[in-house]
Structure formats: structure tokens, C-alpha cells
Scaffold this active site. Structure first.
Site, PDB file in Angstrom:
ATOM      1  N   SER A  56      49.335  50.163  46.070  1.00  7.68           N
ATOM      2  CA  SER A  56      48.145  49.584  46.914  1.00  7.68           C
ATOM      3  C   SER A  56      48.366  48.528  47.861  1.00  7.68           C
ATOM      4  O   SER A  56      47.948  48.250  48.697  1.00  7.68           O
ATOM      5  CB  SER A  56      47.052  48.860  46.015  1.00  7.68           C
ATOM      6  OG  SER A  56      47.500  47.811  45.293  1.00  7.68           O
ATOM      7  N   HIS A  96      47.005  41.845  44.916  1.00  6.13           N
ATOM      8  CA  HIS A  96      46.476  42.322  46.081  1.00  6.13           C
ATOM      9  C   HIS A  96      46.489  40.884  47.140  1.00  6.13           C
ATOM     10  O   HIS A  96      46.669  39.787  46.693  1.00  6.13           O
ATOM     11  CB  HIS A  96      44.972  42.560  46.141  1.00  6.13           C
ATOM     12  CG  HIS A  96      44.990  44.214  45.639  1.00  6.13           C
ATOM     13  ND1 HIS A  96      43.824  44.768  45.469  1.00  6.13           N
ATOM     14  CD2 HIS A  96      45.921  45.213  45.675  1.00  6.13           C
ATOM     15  CE1 HIS A  96      44.311  45.728  45.068  1.00  6.13           C
ATOM     16  NE2 HIS A  96      45.409  46.332  45.176  1.00  6.13           N
ATOM     17  N   ASP A 122      38.099  44.565  47.124  1.00  5.48           N
ATOM     18  CA  ASP A 122      38.266  44.922  45.650  1.00  5.48           C
ATOM     19  C   ASP A 122      37.015  44.719  45.080  1.00  5.48           C
ATOM     20  O   ASP A 122      37.118  44.647  43.812  1.00  5.48           O
ATOM     21  CB  ASP A 122      39.321  43.915  45.134  1.00  5.48           C
ATOM     22  CG  ASP A 122      40.919  44.196  45.498  1.00  5.48           C
ATOM     23  OD1 ASP A 122      41.059  45.276  46.141  1.00  5.48           O
ATOM     24  OD2 ASP A 122      41.602  43.495  45.520  1.00  5.48           O
TER      25      ASP A 122
END
Length: 179
Positions: A56, A96, A122
Site C-alpha cells: 500500500s 501510511h 484510510d
């Protein structure tokens, strides 16, 4: 040296030699734990080293990259920064990038994250009803990395037989290289 010879060597050890081997192994394990706890204190992070488990964050980080984290309370969270955070109900932290900040006049800061390789933010990963993260959700901030070093960890988690093989090899190494 084959396994049968190795077991014969272990059988020939007297109690004192065997206890020495057990204590040596215990010292190695306790030293590793002390180093980990020391890193926790120095970095301010409950997990100073993490492995990227998914794609990701590509191209910034790839699956298997080892990240080094810090989490000093006086450092503010900023847009563009890569954070590792935990969400209620999930055991594994997520790596992230901070996408947006929501700063209130009273000084509280909430933020939204997104994986570089993901098409949406998210919010779908957060706990039910949670729209923003707070500083208390942050495990650490990425400060450096080693590419693909964490693949061993991923392989051991995905293939338990590989984990047992690695542990067996390490055990054999300790027994063979004794003095």
C-alpha cells in the site's frame, strides 16, 4: 556433522556443560530483549522497528522493508509524514502517509491517512465511527528503512514450517559451536 552425531554429543555432555549451553542461550535471548527495550526508551516508540506487510505504500516502501521509527511527544504530526498507527480492533499496525490535518483552536490535532498506492483514504480501516486519527493512535514515524530485510519475518509468519526450520538451524548452530 549429521543429526545423530549431534544428539550423541548432547548425550555425552555432563549436567554442567548442558546447563552452560542453556544459560548461554538464555543470555542471548535476554540481551536481545534488553536491546529492544533500550531502543523503545531511546526512540519513544513502543515498536521502534516494524516491517512493511503490504504494497500500500509503494513506491515509497515495498513489502518486506524494515522501518525505523521514532515517536517523540513534542514533535507535531505534519501532512506528508509517514506514520505507523494502531486502530482499535486490529492487532497489526498500519504504515501510511498523513493526508490531511484538522487542527482545532484548543490545540488538538486530528489527521487523516492514506497509503500512497491506495485510491482512497484510510477511513475504511479505522475503527467503526472513527473519522480521524489522533496522536495517541501513532506508534511511530518512519525515520529510515532497510529494503527487503523484513522478508524473513514475513516468510516466517506466512510459512510456519520455515520458522521452525530457522529455529532448528539456530539451535544446531548453538550446539555445534560450543566451547
Amino acid at each position: 556433522m549429521d543429526v545423530a552425531t549431534l544428539f550423541d554429543d548432547v548425550k555425552r555432555m555432563n549436567k554442567r556443560q548442558f546447563l552452560y549451553q542453556v544459560l548461554s542461550f538464555g543470555m542471548i535471548v535476554s540481551s536481545a530483549l534488553m536491546i529492544w527495550k533500550g531502543l523503545m526508551v531511546v526512540t519513544g516508540s513502543e515498536s521502534p522497528i516494524v516491517v512493511v506487510l503490504s504494497g500500500s505504500m509503494e513506491p515509497a516502501f515495498h513489502r518486506g522493508d524494515l522501518l525505523f521509527l521514532t515517536n517523540y511527544p513534542e514533535e507535531p504530526v505534519r501532512v506528508g509524514e509517514i506514520v505507523v498507527f494502531k486502530v482499535d480492533g486490529r492487532d497489526i499496525p498500519i504504515v501510511h502517509r498523513v493526508l490531511k490535518l484538522h487542527e482545532k483552536k484548543n490545540g488538538t490535532v486530528k489527521f487523516l491517512t492514506k497509503g500512497d498506492n491506495n485510491s482512497v483514504d484510510d477511513r475504511g480501516l479505522y475503527a467503526p465511527g472513527q473519522l480521524w486519527l489522533t496522536k495517541s493512535d501513532v506508534v511511530g514515524r518512519a525515520r529510515g528503512f532497510l529494503p527487503y530485510v523484513g522478508m524473513v519475518t514475513i516468510l516466517m509468519n506466512e510459512y510456519p514450517k520455515f520458522k521452525y526450520a530457522v529455529l532448528a538451524c539456530l539451535g544446531l548452530y548453538v550446539l555445534v559451536h560450543r566451547e
